[in-house]
Structures are given as structure tokens and as C-alpha cells.
Design a protein around this motif. Structure first.
Motif, mmCIF file in Angstrom:
data_model
loop_
_atom_site.group_PDB
_atom_site.id
_atom_site.type_symbol
_atom_site.label_atom_id
_atom_site.label_comp_id
_atom_site.label_asym_id
_atom_site.label_seq_id
_atom_site.Cartn_x
_atom_site.Cartn_y
_atom_site.Cartn_z
ATOM 1 N N GLU A 29 0.809 -1.212 0.000
ATOM 2 C CA GLU A 29 0.000 0.000 0.000
ATOM 3 C C GLU A 29 0.847 1.268 0.000
ATOM 4 N N HIS A 30 2.086 1.170 0.438
ATOM 5 C CA HIS A 30 2.984 2.324 0.508
ATOM 6 C C HIS A 30 4.190 2.136 -0.419
ATOM 7 N N SER A 31 3.961 1.526 -1.570
ATOM 8 C CA SER A 31 5.063 1.215 -2.483
ATOM 9 C C SER A 31 5.753 2.461 -3.030
ATOM 10 N N GLY A 36 10.721 7.291 -3.079
ATOM 11 C CA GLY A 36 11.301 8.247 -2.141
ATOM 12 C C GLY A 36 12.683 7.823 -1.671
ATOM 13 N N VAL A 37 12.845 6.528 -1.395
ATOM 14 C CA VAL A 37 14.158 6.015 -0.973
ATOM 15 C C VAL A 37 15.169 6.160 -2.112
ATOM 16 N N LEU A 38 14.739 5.871 -3.331
ATOM 17 C CA LEU A 38 15.623 6.027 -4.487
ATOM 18 C C LEU A 38 16.042 7.484 -4.672
ATOM 19 N N GLY A 43 19.955 11.764 -4.158
ATOM 20 C CA GLY A 43 20.289 13.091 -3.636
ATOM 21 C C GLY A 43 21.539 13.072 -2.782
ATOM 22 N N VAL A 44 21.675 12.063 -1.919
ATOM 23 C CA VAL A 44 22.880 11.937 -1.089
ATOM 24 C C VAL A 44 24.106 11.709 -1.977
ATOM 25 N N ALA A 80 12.274 13.942 -2.056
ATOM 26 C CA ALA A 80 12.177 12.641 -1.391
ATOM 27 C C ALA A 80 11.424 12.755 -0.067
ATOM 28 N N VAL A 81 11.741 13.770 0.720
ATOM 29 C CA VAL A 81 11.066 13.956 2.009
ATOM 30 C C VAL A 81 9.593 14.298 1.798
#
Length: 186
Positions: A29-31, A36-38, A43-44, A80-81
Motif C-alpha cells: 500500500e505504501h510502495s 522516495g528512498v531512491l 540526492g545523497v 524525497a522527504v
């Protein structure tokens, strides 16, 4: 007479106990969190690379070669955030059916392969012929691969875009790009 329900459900705030659902169902449900992680990792990576960049040229003015990569890296982190917050608050992306795409049609591999060939040719040609020529081929080839068939106009626009891009990066931002045989002309 009614009997009380004897089934037990777990409640809680985490993925394990969201109304009796399993971790796998919560992740499904939160795929969008995967995107966002990618974006966070990208970004890092961009920020780390930009901040550890060894700049050997003198900076001209307040904008130097690190400005654009730092801005892109910070932008990736912010997006991402914001995406993670939206997903955790229940936001969901629109399903594919809402887009103007016919899902029954196969992928357009001709376009994908043409674009991949244009990018590969640009990577191979940028050093020997310089950015203005390789960039013009990149812009024109991308337009052609994506369906533009204005053979009289597209090469002129591509050459103009390439020369303007070269001038902005090489002379205004201080990011040296290979000039190739046009090095003395531009």
C-alpha cells in the motif's frame, strides 16, 4: 441474543500492526516509498559528489561549478522527504489507466533503442569532436527519435541549443567542456 466477536485483531502504528494487516500488505500500500528512498539515495550521492569535487579553476563570481550539482542534490532530498510525507499521510499516485496510455499496446522499442544509440554516440563522440558537435547530434537525434521530422529546422535548433549550452557552461559557469575542432571559433 448476540454473541461477542471472538476474533482478535492487532492494532498498532507500525507496519506489523496496522489493523491486522501484514508487513507485506503495508509495504504494497505504501510502495511509493520506494521511489522516495531512491530519490533520497540519489540526492545523497549527488551532494556527496558535488561537495567533494576538486575544483582546480578559479571561481568567477558567486556561482561556481559546484552550484548546480548542490542545487540538484538538495532538490532531490526535498522531493524525497515531501513524497515520503505525502505517502505516509495516505497520498497515492494516480494509476496508469488515468494517463493517456493504451496499456494493451506493446512498448515502443524502436524509440527506446534510437534514444539509447544517440546517448551512446554522444558519450563516444564528445571527446574527439567536442561538446558543440556532439551536443548538436544529441539534441537532433533525440528530437528525431521522439518523432520530429522537420529535417530543415531541427538541426539548426539543435546546433543553436548546443552552442548556447556550451557557452553557458564553459564561459559563464566555469565548467570546462571539450570544445573539439571548434575550440578556437567559439
Amino acid at each position: 441474543m448476540t454473541t461477542p466477536d471472538t476474533t482478535t485483531t492487532t492494532t498498532g502504528a507500525g507496519p506489523e500492526g496496522t489493523g491486522g494487516r501484514s508487513r507485506r500488505a503495508w509495504l504494497r500500500e505504501h510502495s511509493e516509498l520506494g521511489v522516495g528512498v531512491l530519490l533520497l539515495a540519489l540526492g545523497v550521492l549527488v551532494l556527496t559528489d558535488a561537495l567533494t569535487m576538486d575544483v582546480e579553476i578559479a571561481q568567477r563570481g558567486p556561482i561556481g561549478p559546484k552550484t548546480v550539482p548542490v542545487a540538484v542534490g538538495v532538490g532531490l532530498l526535498v522531493v524525497a522527504v515531501l513524497l515520503a510525507v505525502d505517502v505516509l499521510r495516505g497520498g497515492r499516485g494516480e494509476a496508469e489507466g488515468g494517463e493517456d496510455i493504451d496499456l494493451s499496446e506493446p512498448a515502443d522499442w524502436r524509440t527506446v533503442l534510437l534514444l539509447a544509440g544517440v546517448f551512446l554516440a554522444t558519450a563516444v563522440l564528445i571527446e574527439p569532436v567536442g561538446f558543440p558537435i556532439a551536443g548538436a547530434l544529441l539534441f537532433w537525434g533525440s528530437a528525431y527519435a521522439l518523432g520530429s521530422r522537420h529535417l530543415d529546422r531541427d538541426p539548426l535548433i539543435a546546433a543553436g541549443l548546443s552552442v548556447v549550452t556550451y557557452e553557458v557552461f564553459n564561459n559563464l559557469l566555469g565548467v570546462p567542456l571539450p570544445g573539439g575542432p571548434l575550440m578556437g571559433v567559439l
